[in-house]
Design a protein around this motif. Structure first.
Motif, PDB file in Angstrom:
ATOM      1  N   LEU A  71     -18.218 -51.336 -18.340  1.00 37.23           N
ATOM      2  CA  LEU A  71     -18.972 -51.244 -17.094  1.00 37.23           C
ATOM      3  C   LEU A  71     -18.294 -52.055 -16.002  1.00 37.23           C
ATOM      4  O   LEU A  71     -18.126 -51.589 -14.868  1.00 37.23           O
ATOM      5  N   ALA A  72     -17.896 -53.254 -16.350  1.00 36.37           N
ATOM      6  CA  ALA A  72     -17.249 -54.113 -15.362  1.00 36.37           C
ATOM      7  C   ALA A  72     -15.970 -53.469 -14.842  1.00 36.37           C
ATOM      8  O   ALA A  72     -15.688 -53.505 -13.636  1.00 36.37           O
ATOM      9  N   GLU A  73     -15.209 -52.852 -15.740  1.00 33.22           N
ATOM     10  CA  GLU A  73     -13.959 -52.224 -15.302  1.00 33.22           C
ATOM     11  C   GLU A  73     -14.225 -51.040 -14.386  1.00 33.22           C
ATOM     12  O   GLU A  73     -13.501 -50.827 -13.405  1.00 33.22           O
ATOM     13  N   ALA A  74     -15.253 -50.282 -14.711  1.00 27.14           N
ATOM     14  CA  ALA A  74     -15.611 -49.146 -13.855  1.00 27.14           C
ATOM     15  C   ALA A  74     -15.993 -49.639 -12.465  1.00 27.14           C
ATOM     16  O   ALA A  74     -15.580 -49.075 -11.441  1.00 27.14           O
ATOM     17  N   VAL A  75     -16.776 -50.708 -12.435  1.00 26.42           N
ATOM     18  CA  VAL A  75     -17.234 -51.252 -11.160  1.00 26.42           C
ATOM     19  C   VAL A  75     -16.059 -51.858 -10.386  1.00 26.42           C
ATOM     20  O   VAL A  75     -15.921 -51.653  -9.171  1.00 26.42           O
ATOM     21  N   ARG A 132     -21.920 -61.128 -16.702  1.00 27.89           N
ATOM     22  CA  ARG A 132     -21.677 -61.774 -15.417  1.00 27.89           C
ATOM     23  C   ARG A 132     -20.542 -61.113 -14.643  1.00 27.89           C
ATOM     24  O   ARG A 132     -20.525 -61.150 -13.406  1.00 27.89           O
ATOM     25  N   ARG A 133     -19.620 -60.524 -15.374  1.00 29.60           N
ATOM     26  CA  ARG A 133     -18.414 -60.012 -14.724  1.00 29.60           C
ATOM     27  C   ARG A 133     -18.741 -58.951 -13.674  1.00 29.60           C
ATOM     28  O   ARG A 133     -18.220 -59.005 -12.554  1.00 29.60           O
ATOM     29  N   SER A 134     -19.603 -58.009 -14.013  1.00 27.84           N
ATOM     30  CA  SER A 134     -19.992 -56.978 -13.043  1.00 27.84           C
ATOM     31  C   SER A 134     -20.708 -57.614 -11.857  1.00 27.84           C
ATOM     32  O   SER A 134     -20.494 -57.221 -10.706  1.00 27.84           O
ATOM     33  N   SER A 140     -18.802 -61.349  -4.992  1.00 28.07           N
ATOM     34  CA  SER A 140     -17.571 -61.602  -4.243  1.00 28.07           C
ATOM     35  C   SER A 140     -17.530 -60.800  -2.956  1.00 28.07           C
ATOM     36  O   SER A 140     -17.085 -61.296  -1.914  1.00 28.07           O
ATOM     37  N   ILE A 141     -17.983 -59.567  -3.039  1.00 26.55           N
ATOM     38  CA  ILE A 141     -18.016 -58.747  -1.825  1.00 26.55           C
ATOM     39  C   ILE A 141     -18.922 -59.395  -0.781  1.00 26.55           C
ATOM     40  O   ILE A 141     -18.574 -59.497   0.392  1.00 26.55           O
ATOM     41  N   PHE A 142     -20.077 -59.845  -1.221  1.00 27.36           N
ATOM     42  CA  PHE A 142     -20.988 -60.512  -0.295  1.00 27.36           C
ATOM     43  C   PHE A 142     -20.341 -61.762   0.286  1.00 27.36           C
ATOM     44  O   PHE A 142     -20.449 -62.032   1.492  1.00 27.36           O
ATOM     45  N   LEU A 174     -19.805 -72.773 -14.173  1.00 23.27           N
ATOM     46  CA  LEU A 174     -19.780 -71.333 -14.408  1.00 23.27           C
ATOM     47  C   LEU A 174     -18.853 -70.657 -13.412  1.00 23.27           C
ATOM     48  O   LEU A 174     -18.686 -71.115 -12.273  1.00 23.27           O
ATOM     49  N   GLU A 175     -18.267 -69.568 -13.853  1.00 16.33           N
ATOM     50  CA  GLU A 175     -17.442 -68.795 -12.942  1.00 16.33           C
ATOM     51  C   GLU A 175     -18.324 -68.270 -11.805  1.00 16.33           C
ATOM     52  O   GLU A 175     -19.403 -67.732 -12.045  1.00 16.33           O
ATOM     53  N   GLY A 176     -17.860 -68.438 -10.610  1.00 13.65           N
ATOM     54  CA  GLY A 176     -18.618 -67.967  -9.461  1.00 13.65           C
ATOM     55  C   GLY A 176     -19.437 -69.055  -8.802  1.00 13.65           C
ATOM     56  O   GLY A 176     -20.121 -68.807  -7.819  1.00 13.65           O
ATOM     57  N   HIS A 177     -19.368 -70.276  -9.362  1.00 16.81           N
ATOM     58  CA  HIS A 177     -20.175 -71.350  -8.777  1.00 16.81           C
ATOM     59  C   HIS A 177     -19.632 -71.759  -7.416  1.00 16.81           C
ATOM     60  O   HIS A 177     -20.296 -72.441  -6.649  1.00 16.81           O
ATOM     61  N   ASP A 178     -18.402 -71.330  -7.133  1.00 15.81           N
ATOM     62  CA  ASP A 178     -17.808 -71.694  -5.850  1.00 15.81           C
ATOM     63  C   ASP A 178     -18.226 -70.724  -4.740  1.00 15.81           C
ATOM     64  O   ASP A 178     -17.907 -70.932  -3.577  1.00 15.81           O
ATOM     65  N   LEU A 179     -18.923 -69.662  -5.116  1.00 14.95           N
ATOM     66  CA  LEU A 179     -19.376 -68.709  -4.098  1.00 14.95           C
ATOM     67  C   LEU A 179     -20.530 -69.307  -3.313  1.00 14.95           C
ATOM     68  O   LEU A 179     -21.314 -70.094  -3.855  1.00 14.95           O
TER      69      LEU A 179
END
Lengths: 234, 234
Positions: A71-75, A132-134, A140-142, A174-179
């Motif tokens: 799913l993540a790869e598709a997205v 979390r990956r998807s 990230s886009i946001f 966690l990954e993404g905590h810098d967002l």
DNA sequence: TCGTTTTATCTAACACTGTTAAAATTACGC
DNA sequence: GCGTAATTTTAACAGTGTTAGATAAAACGA
């Protein structure tokens, strides 16, 4: 010594087991999945599979992890295909790719988000990073859209409730905590909206109300884009 | 002849079976539900239950119908408790009651919206009318709010896509077909948003992103109220 | 009250399920 | 070829839903 050969053979066997499991799942649904059925199709017996997976739960978990990755790869691919465009278009592409994958892989999607096997208990600590990956694609886009000034946050999203702002601090590590918090927040509510539509559609619950689910989804994605503050394109 | 007595006894037995099934479901989850376990607890044997339910699927369907009714009653009560207030407040009350019921009855809710039993296939034609009841509460509130002028429809919801407007005509005969299209549409998208949040929360998928799910839900309900065009209260 | 008939329940069996233990087989390095 | 380690099999256990046929219990008519 040369452990490569045996190790590779072992991995191949694991893959073959998962593949036949997926085939059975696709052919007969969740009810058709059983160690004995997998073994029979592979020309061996059920207890033999225990050398590759500790239990059927471990096998299901492996399937779930693979599905999350798929799913993540598709997205991610959908996003990459329109990477040069603005955040709004990227979000639209991601949303439709997400739904498309769910509709094309209904059993996998229910495996991820519906736990259709009663004896199975999902080890969330293992599966969550994959889930979390998807999510991070959207977040990230946001994040980028906010930074680029593409988003003019509406009043209801400008100031986040203090309890929520506080909970973001716990994400450290966690990954993404810098967002930025707003990116995480908008991604979360977008995810939930998306998810609700897809689940109701998968269970054929919304079709009796809104016949044209394609139009409904497309319209709601557009509404979402506006409501989070993207300035209407052209 | 006096068939009352026997019929009543038969209905009582059906209720007792469902009650013990619910108890088992609550105690041990979906995995603990089995005809033999139910029968043992009732002091009888599994085949005896076949005189009251044609199969375990029929039993599960009965449980689902009951659960839908219970959810609908909870939602209707929440609405009735604030019936004198405006549409916005009624919607907020309904949304929170909906979530509350889901969190208080997680297994039932998954039974309704997650089909956690692999061998079980939900007879949608039977269960849908029961599912519709909760939906109609929301749709009715929207209908009344639109009629009273409480809602100032934003641009994205003012003109519905023609495919969707057309699909409403197919509803003739169903309960709620007399409601205005905008009410049905807004109710549908509200339902989906609500549903997505609840499902992600039930599976503990959103907690790692937004720690305070109570605040998240409350905030999103408020956002929804505004985004569908309710004029901010006071 | 005595059969008769209907309703309810049980026993036995079938074909499944995941899982474990121990034996048997296969493959590998020396 | 031998010994060891990796695989796989057979046998068994405790479950599952479901069916068929026998049995018990209740209700009814004479």
């Amino acid at each position: 010594m040369q452990p490569d050969r045996r190790d590779r053979r072992r991995l191949e066997a694991r893959e073959e087991i998962k593949d036949t499991a997926r085939a059975l799942l696709a052919e007969q649904g969740a009810a058709g999945l059983s160690l004995r059925a997998i073994a029979k199709r592979m020309g061996m017996t059920a207890p033999g599979l225990y050398h590759y997976f500790g239990s059927i739960n471990d096998l299901i978990t492996a399937l779930i992890l693979d599905a999350f990755t798929q799913l993540a790869e598709a997205v991610e691919k959908a996003d990459a295909d329109v990477a040069s465009r603005g955040g709004a278009e990227r979000l639209v592409a991601v949303a439709h790719a997400w739904r498309r994958w769910a509709l094309d892989h209904p059993i996998d999607f229910q495996l991820l988000y519906g736990s259709p096997i009663p004896t199975y208990e999902q080890p969330t600590d293992t599966t969550y990073p994959a889930a979390r990956r998807s999510f991070l694609v959207t977040a990230s886009i946001f994040a980028q859209a906010i930074e680029c000034g593409e988003i003019d946050l509406p009043e209801e999203y400008r100031r986040l409730p203090p309890e929520i702002a506080r909970s973001f601090d716990a994400l450290t590590g966690l990954e993404g905590h810098d967002l930025p918090p707003h990116a995480l927040y908008l991604a979360a509510i977008s995810w939930a909206r998306l998810h609700g539509h897809i689940m109701l559609e998968l269970f054929h619950l919304i079709q009796p109300v809104i016949g044209d689910v394609d139009a409904l989804f497309a319209h709601e994605v557009n509404a979402l884009i506006r409501q989070v503050g993207f300035t209407p394109s052209q």
